[in-house]
Enzyme design. Structure first.
Site, PDB file in Angstrom:
ATOM      1  CG  ASP A  70      -2.512  -0.565   0.991  1.00 32.71           C
ATOM      2  OD1 ASP A  70      -2.640  -1.405   1.883  1.00 32.71           O
ATOM      3  OD2 ASP A  70      -2.793  -0.265  -0.288  1.00 32.71           O
ATOM      4  CB  ILE A  73      -0.949   1.484  -4.078  1.00 32.59           C
ATOM      5  CG1 ILE A  73      -0.078   0.191  -4.342  1.00 32.59           C
ATOM      6  CG2 ILE A  73      -1.870   1.705  -5.032  1.00 32.59           C
ATOM      7  CD1 ILE A  73      -1.320  -1.055  -4.242  1.00 32.59           C
ATOM      8  CD  GLU A 109      -2.843   3.370   2.518  1.00 29.34           C
ATOM      9  OE1 GLU A 109      -2.649   2.362   3.613  1.00 29.34           O
ATOM     10  OE2 GLU A 109      -2.116   4.276   2.164  1.00 29.34           O
ATOM     11  CG  ASP A 111      -3.287   6.731  -0.986  1.00 29.30           C
ATOM     12  OD1 ASP A 111      -2.711   5.781  -1.887  1.00 29.30           O
ATOM     13  OD2 ASP A 111      -3.020   6.360   0.207  1.00 29.30           O
ATOM     14  CG  HIS A 155     -17.553   9.285 -18.650  1.00 30.28           C
ATOM     15  ND1 HIS A 155     -18.307   8.296 -19.472  1.00 30.28           N
ATOM     16  CD2 HIS A 155     -17.880   9.470 -17.349  1.00 30.28           C
ATOM     17  CE1 HIS A 155     -19.172   7.805 -18.835  1.00 30.28           C
ATOM     18  NE2 HIS A 155     -19.289   8.393 -17.398  1.00 30.28           N
ATOM     19  CB  CYS A 197     -15.048   6.977 -24.909  1.00 34.69           C
ATOM     20  SG  CYS A 197     -16.606   6.448 -24.149  1.00 34.69           S
ATOM     21  CB  SER A 223     -14.519   2.060 -23.651  1.00 35.06           C
ATOM     22  OG  SER A 223     -13.299   1.911 -24.015  1.00 35.06           O
ATOM     23  CB  SER A 225     -20.469  -0.845 -19.242  1.00 36.37           C
ATOM     24  OG  SER A 225     -21.695  -0.989 -19.758  1.00 36.37           O
TER      25      SER A 225
END
Lengths: 422, 562
Positions: A70, A73, A109, A111, A155, A197, A223, A225
């Site tokens: 973590d 990241i 976690e 951030d 998006h 997209c 793109s 879903s």
């Protein structure tokens, strides 16, 4: 004869194994990185963009499972789906329908959350230009031997990505940010994945070396879903990330799968859009790049061959009582409200204005026989009539007691000074 | 007609004056109000720094003991030689090494010191006599008949800044001074490579500027292992006890750090600040299951599985969240009773004597077996006192490697004294200071030049005064550092280079240097056209009208003339 061929095969197997061990040892150093970082960003808010948060959390889950801790990241989620009012199952974010896989877990976690996910903060994290008070968990503390994975979802359009429904980041800004990272040697190699997209437009403008980019759709395509869940009521994941997650579930920390397999994830038949990738800026051949070079964190390890022979005994630190007392600093809180002083002042007031003194002043002023000529001259006009005098006396006493409690002190001091001078 | 003439004149004047105001007053005003504030940067000096020319100089004193030079040669001996070597690393970076060698004969006290029985004692007494400043070396040339060094060893490198060189048999008396010097030169050069700086070290330190791929695996590993130069480091010692029900461990970490680690860190204080903390973690297992080896009656971890040990543990470690300095983690793992004893095996299935491994730029892990401290009948939990000397010996070795003190194998015929109780020999400190100074200078110059280039390229970044001031101070410190390196004052050079790197990093990572939002050109037009076009159209049209009328009048005049 058959035994001989069998023996020959077995010996060949052993030889191959030993060569493999040497190769794997050599491969440890071929990638040139010693640590891994991941920056995972979800840029959309609102309940119907549930799938973007689920995308990001599923990549986060894979990356954690494969070993990145973590502390390495930076997870940015623009909205809180797990605790959203419209979530029928609070504290969960599902990525498969029928609520099969909860990617929120109990070890997440985050951030940057909610409104902290802005273009400015994202660029600040990438370039390292954060205010000095930013905590360590919100910083990207990579060095020149770090491989960084950057995952963006939300998006997007031709050349931009929408943040929080109010601002955009353009592909030129992103390319400039990566160039600044390269100038300061903040990465060894960078893998950029975008699931929006027209995602391929975002990596068109990169010009810094050692960047590999993947996108879920080409310019002009959307793109799509994956599947809605009827109980939750929204689409749970995007197609590209869904199939990428399935691909990553087969990877374990010691696997040798390379990037060419990742490029094949989600072909047009499954994804409807055409995923694209860009490797011309990358110096190594993608076939030699392991998935775990970016998604996992396989540490290089060396055996410690030497040890230093230490012969001195440990110094005993003796607690010297004298020193101990000197060193002990007594800490106390500073007075925020000097209550004791206020009480002390009130006491001073009462001390200098005992009840008899007040009455004395009152009568003196009423009968125009004032102890202090100064007070008399100030209030002369007011004290013309008797009623006025009464009022004036009362007002004077109250004002004296409230305002000039230092009056008797100054009288006292003046008296004292006269005494001294004399 | 006259009235309309006047009116027309007035109209023309009005149009002309409006145009004049717009062009002379409006355009500069708009320019000034929409430009970004950029303070002045010393761009020319930064451009000079882009072409880095590093001059490194080392002082060597060569002392001839009795028996190495004849009396006539002794008279000629006090002399000084200078050698220059030039290397071009790439088109922007050149290196020049200068070695100043002073020759002299030994004093009586030094002769007495050289008569000691062993080389280590001689080294100690020589050090007592005179302390050489950092960055310089003293080489004592001893005759072949001397018994200080063992048979096959020709060079002894001491713990301080001295080396003993034995001249070989053919250099007996009868040769000239020039031949003696020529014979000694390659030896002294080798000593310099080991004790001072070598070309490979310096080029590795320049890796921030010069991105090159070295040939062999060892040099890649070396350059990746050590932490980059940073103003401070955090060191964390952790004791991992996965089985508190069986083992109750006690380690005197404060005393051990004070006795063993602190001297090293105090010696390294010119390089960086160090902060140390320690913790004990319970119920933390390694992520890998060790295998039971029945021939050894012990559990083994082989080298390939070590890479997967660190990650599950790292999640539990926690970190000192106060600063952004790099963290070095040293873990002491005591195996649980079911997996005791636990040994680490290398690739050839041999046991590793120190039972420890380290990860580049991360830290080290040591496995400490306690099953030997108690029998099978004892009552659990067993109270165990950990032998901190052994543990700290391993951690100290790992700390040296991670901080960049290279353990290179010396050339044949060399004997290197073991480092003293501080864990670092003086000449190793010098080596570190050379490479750190060069690294700091290289990093600071790249930071400054890339910042200047960046600010040049991206036109809409605001440059505040404090950034300009940081950049100027970084440039000054860099110039001073390079000057001190050229003269040979290593301590000052390191200090200036640290100041330079701090100032340059502060300037580069200043939060105010975020570029304003990028506007593509069509968006810029979309903003300005509705503002300026309605104003400019009448002015333009009236200008055109004035011009066409003037032309018409000129044509009429010409027609009238004809």
């Amino acid at each position: 004869m058959k035994i001989l061929t069998l023996l020959g095969l077995l010996s060949a197997c052993f030889l191959a194994n030993s060569i493999n061990i040497e190769n794997s040892a050599g491969q440890f150093f071929s990638s040139g990185h010693t640590n891994n970082w991941a920056v995972l960003v979800c840029t959309s808010r609102f309940w119907f963009n549930y799938r973007h948060v689920a995308n990001t959390l599923s990549v986060y889950r894979s990356v954690k499972r494969l070993g990145i801790p973590d502390s390495h990241i930076v997870l940015m989620l623009a909205d809180d789906m797990a605790c959203n009012h419209r979530n029928p199952k609070p504290a969960t974010v599902f990525s498969h329908k029928n609520m099969e896989l909860n990617v929120y877990g109990d070890d997440v976690e985050v951030d940057y959350r909610g409104y902290e996910v802005t273009v400015e903060n994202f660029l600040r994290v990438l370039t390292g230009r954060l205010p000095p008070s930013t905590p360590r968990s919100k910083r990207l503390l990579s060095d020149d031997r770090s491989n960084i994975l950057i995952y963006l979802t939300g998006h997007g359009g031709n050349g931009f990505l929408k943040f929080q429904d109010s601002e955009e980041i353009s592909n030129v800004e992103l390319a400039d940010a990566f160039e600044q990272m390269w100038q300061k040697r903040r990465y060894n190699e960078l893998l950029f994945i975008i699931d929006t997209c027209q995602g391929a437009s975002m990596y068109e403008r990169f010009y810094s070396p050692n960047i590999m980019a993947l996108a879920s759709s080409q310019v002009g395509e959307d793109s799509l879903s994956h599947q809605p869940d009827l109980a939750i009521g929204v689409h749970l994941m995007d197609r590209y990330t869904f199939y990428m997650l399935e691909f990553l579930e087969d990877i374990h920390p010691a696997s040798k799968t390379n990037m060419n397999d990742l490029f094949k994830v989600c072909p047009k038949s499954q994804c409807v859009s055409t995923p694209g990738h860009r490797t011309d800026l990358f110096l190594r051949d993608p076939g030699s790049v392991l998935i775990t070079d970016f998604f996992g964190s396989v540490r290089k390890v060396e055996l410690t061959m030497d040890a230093i022979n230490l012969t001195d005994p440990i110094k005993q630190m003796e607690e010297n009582p004298v020193n101990g007392e000197e060193q002990k600093e007594v800490y106390s809180y500073a007075d925020q409200l000097p209550v004791s002083e206020i009480i002390h002042q009130a006491e001073l007031l009462l001390f200098f204005f005992p009840g008899s003194c007040v009455l004395l002043l009152f009568f003196c002023c009423y009968f125009q026989v004032c102890p202090c000529s100064l007070i008399w001259t100030q209030n002369r006009k007011l004290c013309a009539t008797s009623t006025n005098r009464c009022l004036c006396a009362v007002s004077m006493v109250t004002s004296l007691s409230v305002k000039c409690n230092c009056l008797p002190v100054s009288v006292w001091r003046g008296h004292h000074e006269i005494q001294q001078k004399g | 007609m006259a009235i309309t003439e006047v009116e027309r004149r007035r109209g023309q004047l009005a149009a002309l004056s409006i145009a004049a105001v717009v062009i002379i007053v409006g355009v500069p005003l708009w320019w000034r109000t929409t430009e970004t504030y950029r303070a002045w940067l010393p761009v020319s000096q930064i451009k000079d720094l882009a072409k880095l020319q590093l001059h490194l100089s080392a002082d060597v004193e060569v002392v001839f003991a009795r028996g190495t030079v004849t009396p006539e040669q002794q008279k000629k001996v006090p002399l000084t030689q200078t050698q220059d070597e030039e290397h071009a690393v790439d088109e922007d970076t050149t290196l020049r090494y200068r070695y100043e060698t002073k020759y002299r004969t030994a004093t009586i006290m030094e002769e007495d010191a050289l008569k000691k029985p062993t080389a280590a004692e001689a080294d100690l007494s020589l050090h007592v006599l005179s302390e050489s400043p950092c960055g310089s070396l003293v080489v004592y040339v001893i005759p072949e008949s001397s018994s200080l060094l063992p048979e096959d060893v020709n060079v002894y490198i001491g713990q301080r800044r001295t080396a003993l060189v034995r001249i070989s048999a053919q250099m007996r008396v009868g040769k000239t001074l020039e031949q003696l010097l020529a014979h000694l030169e390659p030896r002294i050069k080798q000593v310099l490579q080991v004790m001072s700086f070598s070309h490979t070290d310096i080029t590795v330190a320049l890796s921030d500027r010069v991105r090159f791929r070295p040939g062999n695996k060892e040099s890649i590993a070396d350059s990746m292992r050590a932490f980059k130069s940073s103003p401070g480091y955090e060191i964390t010692f952790s004791l991992l006890n996965p089985d508190p029900k069986s083992h109750q461990l006690h380690w005197d970490i404060e005393g051990a750090v004070q006795t063993y680690i602190q001297p090293l860190l105090t010696k390294l204080s010119p390089l960086a600040n160090f902060s140390i903390d320690s913790q004990t973690l319970y119920y933390t297992m390694l992520g890998v299951t060790p295998r039971f080896d029945s021939s050894l009656e012990a559990y083994t971890l082989n080298a390939d599985s070590l890479a997967h040990v660190i990650n599950p543990v790292e999640a539990r470690l926690g970190s000192n969240a106060a600063s952004s300095n790099p963290v070095l983690n040293f873990l002491l793992y005591v195996p649980d009773i079911r997996h005791s004893p636990l040994y680490i095996h290398d690739h050839r299935k041999q046991e590793v004597p120190s039972n420890a491994f380290h990860s580049p730029r991360w830290g080290g892990i040591m496995v400490y077996n306690v099953n030997g401290f108690y029998g099978s009948e004892t009552e659990f939990p067993v109270h165990v006192n950990i032998n901190m000397a052994k543990v700290m010996g391993v951690f100290l070795a790992q700390l040296r490697l991670l901080l960049g003190v290279q353990s290179l194998s010396p050339p044949p015929g060399f004997l290197v004294a073991p480092c003293g109780s501080t864990g670092l020999a003086d000449w190793e400190l010098d080596r570190l200071m050379w490479s750190r100074s060069v690294e700091n200078i290289a990093t600071a110059t790249t930071t400054i030049t890339s910042l200047a280039q960046l600010l040049d390229q991206i036109g809409n970044i605001v440059i505040n005064d404090n950034i300009a001031q940081q950049v100027s101070s970084a440039v000054t410190s860099l110039q001073l550092a390079m000057a001190e390196l050229e003269v040979g004052n290593l301590g000052f050079a390191l200090q200036y280079s640290k100041e330079a790197i701090l100032a340059s990093e502060k300037a580069f990572f200043d939060p105010s240097l975020l570029h304003l939002l990028y506007f593509p050109d069509d968006q810029k037009f979309a903003i300005y056209i509705p503002l300026f076009l309605p104003m400019c159209v009448p002015i333009l049209l009236s200008m055109l009208k004035i011009v066409s009328e003037a032309r018409q009048r000129r044509r009429e005049k010409q027609a009238k003339k004809e």
